[in-house]
Design a protein around this motif. Structure first.
Motif, PDB file in Angstrom:
ATOM      1  N   ALA A  29      12.017   1.601 -14.210  1.00 53.36           N
ATOM      2  CA  ALA A  29      11.818   2.820 -14.595  1.00 53.36           C
ATOM      3  C   ALA A  29      11.894   3.022 -16.119  1.00 53.36           C
ATOM      4  CB  ALA A  29      13.054   3.615 -14.072  1.00 53.36           C
ATOM      5  N   LEU A  30      12.936   2.315 -16.878  1.00 53.84           N
ATOM      6  CA  LEU A  30      12.863   2.560 -18.261  1.00 53.84           C
ATOM      7  C   LEU A  30      11.779   2.000 -18.872  1.00 53.84           C
ATOM      8  CD1 LEU A  30      14.635   3.153 -20.558  1.00 53.84           C
ATOM      9  CD2 LEU A  30      15.762   0.983 -20.538  1.00 53.84           C
ATOM     10  N   ILE A  31      11.215   1.106 -18.531  1.00 50.77           N
ATOM     11  CA  ILE A  31      10.093   0.099 -18.913  1.00 50.77           C
ATOM     12  C   ILE A  31       8.851   1.043 -18.858  1.00 50.77           C
ATOM     13  CG2 ILE A  31       8.676  -1.870 -19.319  1.00 50.77           C
ATOM     14  CD1 ILE A  31      10.772  -3.746 -18.329  1.00 50.77           C
ATOM     15  N   GLY A  32       8.884   1.602 -17.796  1.00 51.51           N
ATOM     16  CA  GLY A  32       7.607   2.403 -17.340  1.00 51.51           C
ATOM     17  C   GLY A  32       7.573   3.752 -18.004  1.00 51.51           C
ATOM     18  N   GLY A  33       8.588   4.218 -18.479  1.00 49.86           N
ATOM     19  CA  GLY A  33       8.786   5.266 -19.157  1.00 49.86           C
ATOM     20  C   GLY A  33       8.858   6.513 -18.105  1.00 49.86           C
TER      21      GLY A  33
ATOM     22  N   PRO B 291       4.965   7.495 -13.022  1.00 52.02           N
ATOM     23  CA  PRO B 291       4.511   6.796 -11.506  1.00 52.02           C
ATOM     24  C   PRO B 291       3.605   5.592 -11.983  1.00 52.02           C
ATOM     25  CG  PRO B 291       3.402   8.848 -11.612  1.00 52.02           C
ATOM     26  CD  PRO B 291       4.417   8.850 -12.706  1.00 52.02           C
ATOM     27  N   LEU B 292       2.608   5.735 -12.958  1.00 56.25           N
ATOM     28  CA  LEU B 292       1.876   4.551 -13.291  1.00 56.25           C
ATOM     29  C   LEU B 292       2.562   3.790 -14.061  1.00 56.25           C
ATOM     30  CD1 LEU B 292      -0.929   3.250 -13.565  1.00 56.25           C
ATOM     31  CD2 LEU B 292      -1.349   4.852 -15.675  1.00 56.25           C
TER      32      LEU B 292
ATOM     33  N   LEU C 103       0.752  -1.303   0.055  1.00 52.88           N
ATOM     34  CA  LEU C 103      -0.081   0.007  -0.093  1.00 52.88           C
ATOM     35  C   LEU C 103       0.867   1.157  -0.197  1.00 52.88           C
ATOM     36  CD1 LEU C 103      -2.521   1.392   0.101  1.00 52.88           C
ATOM     37  CD2 LEU C 103      -2.759   1.140   2.711  1.00 52.88           C
ATOM     38  N   LEU C 104       2.000   1.386   0.865  1.00 51.35           N
ATOM     39  CA  LEU C 104       2.696   2.315   0.666  1.00 51.35           C
ATOM     40  C   LEU C 104       3.377   2.513  -0.531  1.00 51.35           C
ATOM     41  CD1 LEU C 104       4.774   1.823   4.294  1.00 51.35           C
ATOM     42  CD2 LEU C 104       3.162   3.802   3.738  1.00 51.35           C
ATOM     43  N   ALA C 105       3.843   1.392  -1.218  1.00 49.25           N
ATOM     44  CA  ALA C 105       4.328   1.604  -2.701  1.00 49.25           C
ATOM     45  C   ALA C 105       3.470   2.393  -3.561  1.00 49.25           C
ATOM     46  CB  ALA C 105       4.723   0.143  -3.091  1.00 49.25           C
ATOM     47  N   LEU C 106       2.008   1.797  -3.422  1.00 43.01           N
ATOM     48  CA  LEU C 106       0.895   2.547  -4.249  1.00 43.01           C
ATOM     49  C   LEU C 106       1.058   4.023  -3.783  1.00 43.01           C
ATOM     50  CD1 LEU C 106      -1.611  -0.248  -4.527  1.00 43.01           C
ATOM     51  CD2 LEU C 106       0.242   0.280  -6.167  1.00 43.01           C
ATOM     52  N   LEU C 107       0.843   4.353  -2.448  1.00 44.15           N
ATOM     53  CA  LEU C 107       0.834   5.990  -2.095  1.00 44.15           C
ATOM     54  C   LEU C 107       2.114   6.548  -2.458  1.00 44.15           C
ATOM     55  CD1 LEU C 107      -0.556   5.319   1.399  1.00 44.15           C
ATOM     56  CD2 LEU C 107      -1.707   6.049  -0.663  1.00 44.15           C
ATOM     57  N   ALA C 108       3.140   5.980  -2.743  1.00 41.38           N
ATOM     58  CA  ALA C 108       4.488   6.782  -3.143  1.00 41.38           C
ATOM     59  C   ALA C 108       4.269   7.134  -4.572  1.00 41.38           C
ATOM     60  CB  ALA C 108       5.649   5.623  -2.856  1.00 41.38           C
ATOM     61  N   ALA C 109       3.845   6.299  -5.286  1.00 39.89           N
ATOM     62  CA  ALA C 109       3.452   6.628  -6.686  1.00 39.89           C
ATOM     63  C   ALA C 109       2.641   7.791  -6.919  1.00 39.89           C
ATOM     64  CB  ALA C 109       2.972   5.285  -7.351  1.00 39.89           C
ATOM     65  N   VAL C 110       1.653   7.675  -5.930  1.00 38.73           N
ATOM     66  CA  VAL C 110       0.793   9.079  -5.966  1.00 38.73           C
ATOM     67  C   VAL C 110       1.485  10.215  -5.373  1.00 38.73           C
ATOM     68  CG1 VAL C 110      -1.424   9.941  -4.936  1.00 38.73           C
ATOM     69  CG2 VAL C 110      -1.364   7.500  -5.802  1.00 38.73           C
ATOM     70  N   PHE C 111       2.238  10.142  -4.465  1.00 37.73           N
ATOM     71  CA  PHE C 111       3.089  11.100  -4.082  1.00 37.73           C
ATOM     72  C   PHE C 111       4.045  11.717  -5.166  1.00 37.73           C
ATOM     73  CE2 PHE C 111       7.112  12.429  -2.064  1.00 37.73           C
ATOM     74  CZ  PHE C 111       6.515  13.495  -1.145  1.00 37.73           C
ATOM     75  N   PHE C 112       4.846  10.716  -5.836  1.00 35.32           N
ATOM     76  CA  PHE C 112       5.492  11.127  -7.105  1.00 35.32           C
ATOM     77  C   PHE C 112       4.748  11.995  -7.987  1.00 35.32           C
ATOM     78  CE2 PHE C 112       8.918   9.353  -9.755  1.00 35.32           C
ATOM     79  CZ  PHE C 112       8.671   9.997 -11.114  1.00 35.32           C
ATOM     80  N   TYR C 113       3.676  11.566  -8.236  1.00 33.94           N
ATOM     81  CA  TYR C 113       2.709  12.284  -9.302  1.00 33.94           C
ATOM     82  C   TYR C 113       2.640  13.633  -8.933  1.00 33.94           C
ATOM     83  CZ  TYR C 113      -1.041  14.061 -12.046  1.00 33.94           C
ATOM     84  OH  TYR C 113      -1.904  14.740 -12.816  1.00 33.94           O
ATOM     85  N   VAL C 114       1.849  13.799  -7.441  1.00 32.38           N
ATOM     86  CA  VAL C 114       1.601  15.170  -6.890  1.00 32.38           C
ATOM     87  C   VAL C 114       2.555  16.128  -6.766  1.00 32.38           C
ATOM     88  CG1 VAL C 114       0.562  16.220  -4.783  1.00 32.38           C
ATOM     89  CG2 VAL C 114      -0.385  14.045  -5.813  1.00 32.38           C
TER      90      VAL C 114
ATOM     91  N   LEU D  18       3.162  -0.382 -13.431  1.00 34.08           N
ATOM     92  CA  LEU D  18       2.893  -1.388 -14.219  1.00 34.08           C
ATOM     93  C   LEU D  18       4.140  -2.156 -14.702  1.00 34.08           C
ATOM     94  CD1 LEU D  18       0.232   0.537 -16.696  1.00 34.08           C
ATOM     95  CD2 LEU D  18      -0.366  -1.192 -14.893  1.00 34.08           C
ATOM     96  N   ALA D  19       5.111  -1.565 -14.765  1.00 37.75           N
ATOM     97  CA  ALA D  19       6.508  -2.537 -15.308  1.00 37.75           C
ATOM     98  C   ALA D  19       6.907  -3.050 -14.071  1.00 37.75           C
ATOM     99  CB  ALA D  19       7.557  -1.156 -15.419  1.00 37.75           C
ATOM    100  N   ALA D  20       6.699  -2.836 -12.751  1.00 41.54           N
ATOM    101  CA  ALA D  20       7.139  -3.394 -11.717  1.00 41.54           C
ATOM    102  C   ALA D  20       6.242  -4.795 -11.565  1.00 41.54           C
ATOM    103  CB  ALA D  20       6.950  -2.758 -10.324  1.00 41.54           C
ATOM    104  N   ILE D  21       4.985  -4.703 -12.050  1.00 45.06           N
ATOM    105  CA  ILE D  21       3.961  -5.974 -12.005  1.00 45.06           C
ATOM    106  C   ILE D  21       4.638  -6.704 -13.048  1.00 45.06           C
ATOM    107  CG2 ILE D  21       1.762  -6.737 -12.626  1.00 45.06           C
ATOM    108  CD1 ILE D  21       0.734  -3.943 -11.576  1.00 45.06           C
TER     109      ILE D  21
END
Length: 356
Positions: free
Chosen positions: A286-290, A293-294, A200-211, A298-301
């Motif tokens: 990071a490279l695969i995910g462009g 954050p999203l 959950l923290l990882a997903l919140l970190a992705a949101v934080f990255f974007y914001v 997806l690339a990590a999955i």
């Protein structure tokens, strides 16, 4: 809004999706050349990941640290920096959380967040070292972050063996139960898979990255400095401060990832003979995910599924685990080589434009 959807469709989805397909096809060719059945191999991979609740839970566990390190690398890339040190920042986050988890005896609602925060700050400060050297001395961050990876490894081992490893052992004492972030009831649902709040923290970190990057003044300055430091300085921005801030935030992501591995998965830290590898895999994520954050999530999955499912390919189809790296490397190659992918996509894009 339509413009955003169009950009997402063309750049953030089509190219990576085509790269993944091309990578899987290249992997299939490699398996055929080695005398293996690629269809059986990929079916075995999927069965390994989704065949039972435990393996599915462990796949999620495998994906979680890749999100953190992918975000760490991607954040720096977005600000014009090359953070090759997510590995070291991950390790420093591990040792900091171990120190707090073993040494302190606090209520769970204080102890666990404090241990995670310790990992975040330690990872951030470790990243900030490279940022400071870049800002103050002009030292290339690629060199310093690579060197800091090895310093982190041996420094963490020194701290462990000096303060936290019992005599005759190769690992620290167990962290206190109050510092654990394992989700007991969810773990039981997935047949004791090591699931924890770090996901959950990882997903919140992705949101934080974007914001932070796209919704704040600080983020605007970070991106501006990355695009053109000279123009940013002329506009009155503090370039050196933003370089340090970018590396600090990137290091925080990796540090939290390291903390979650200790607090949610292992509950102790071992004396390491080599790098865990999550930081280096984060570069590929990071490279695969462009570097979005999203895209990183997806690339990590994808990366986690391929990595965890490699055992299924080995036992289900007799394919050596090394061949999964051929698949991953092929995906990375096609993502990096946008021009090659666009050659394959050209007929599709032309047809789409003609339809519009």
């Amino acid at each position: 809004m339509n413009r955003v959807i169009a950009v997402f469709t063309k750049e953030s989805f089509l190219v990576p999706a085509a790269a993944i397909i091309l990578g899987l096809l290249t992997g299939a060719v490699a398996m055929l050349a080695g005398g293996f059945n690629p269809i059986k191999a990929y079916v075995s991979l999927v069965d390994k990941v989704f065949g039972n609740a435990y393996n599915f839970g462990e796949t999620i566990r495998q994906i979680t640290p890749l999100i953190f390190t992918g975000l760490s690398v991607a954040f720096a890339f977005r600000t014009g920096l090359f953070n090759i040190g997510a590995e070291g920042q991950f390790i420093i986050g591990m040792i900091a959380s171990t120190a707090v988890g073993v040494s302190l005896d606090l209520p769970a609602y204080i102890h666990a967040p404090l241990a995670v925060l310790a990992g975040a700050l330690a990872g951030g400060l470790w990243g900030a070292i490279a940022g400071y050297l870049k800002a103050a001395r002009g030292v290339n961050e690629v060199i310093t972050t690579i060197m800091l990876n090895w310093i982190a490894l041996y420094f963490a081992n020194y701290i462990l063996t000096t303060f936290y490893v019992p005599e005759g052992q190769q690992r620290s004492e167990l962290i206190k139960d109050s510092a654990s972030i394992t989700i007991g009831w969810l773990s039981q649902m997935f047949d004791s898979a090591r699931l924890h709040w770090g996901t959950l923290l990882a997903l919140l970190a992705a949101v934080f990255f974007y914001v932070v990057l796209w919704k704040t003044k600080t983020g605007f300055e970070l991106r501006a400095v990355g695009l053109n430091p000279h123009a940013s300085e002329y506009a009155g921005m503090n370039v050196n401060r933003n370089v340090v801030n970018a590396m600090f935030i990137g290091g925080m992501f990796a540090g939290i990832g390291g903390a979650c591995e200790i607090l949610g998965v292992h509950h102790y830290q071992s004396v390491m003979a080599g790098m865990p590898g999550y930081g280096f895999d984060g570069i590929a994520v990071a490279l695969i995910g462009g570097n979005s954050p999203l895209g990183v999530v997806l690339a990590a999955i994808l990366f986690g599924i391929l990595t965890f499912g490699a055992a299924g390919m080995k036992f289900g189809a007799g394919v050596p685990v090394e061949l999964i790296r051929v698949v991953i490397a092929s995906v990375i190659f096609f993502v990096a080589a946008h021009g090659i992918v666009k050659v394959f996509l050209k007929p599709i894009l032309k047809k789409k434009e003609g339809g519009n």
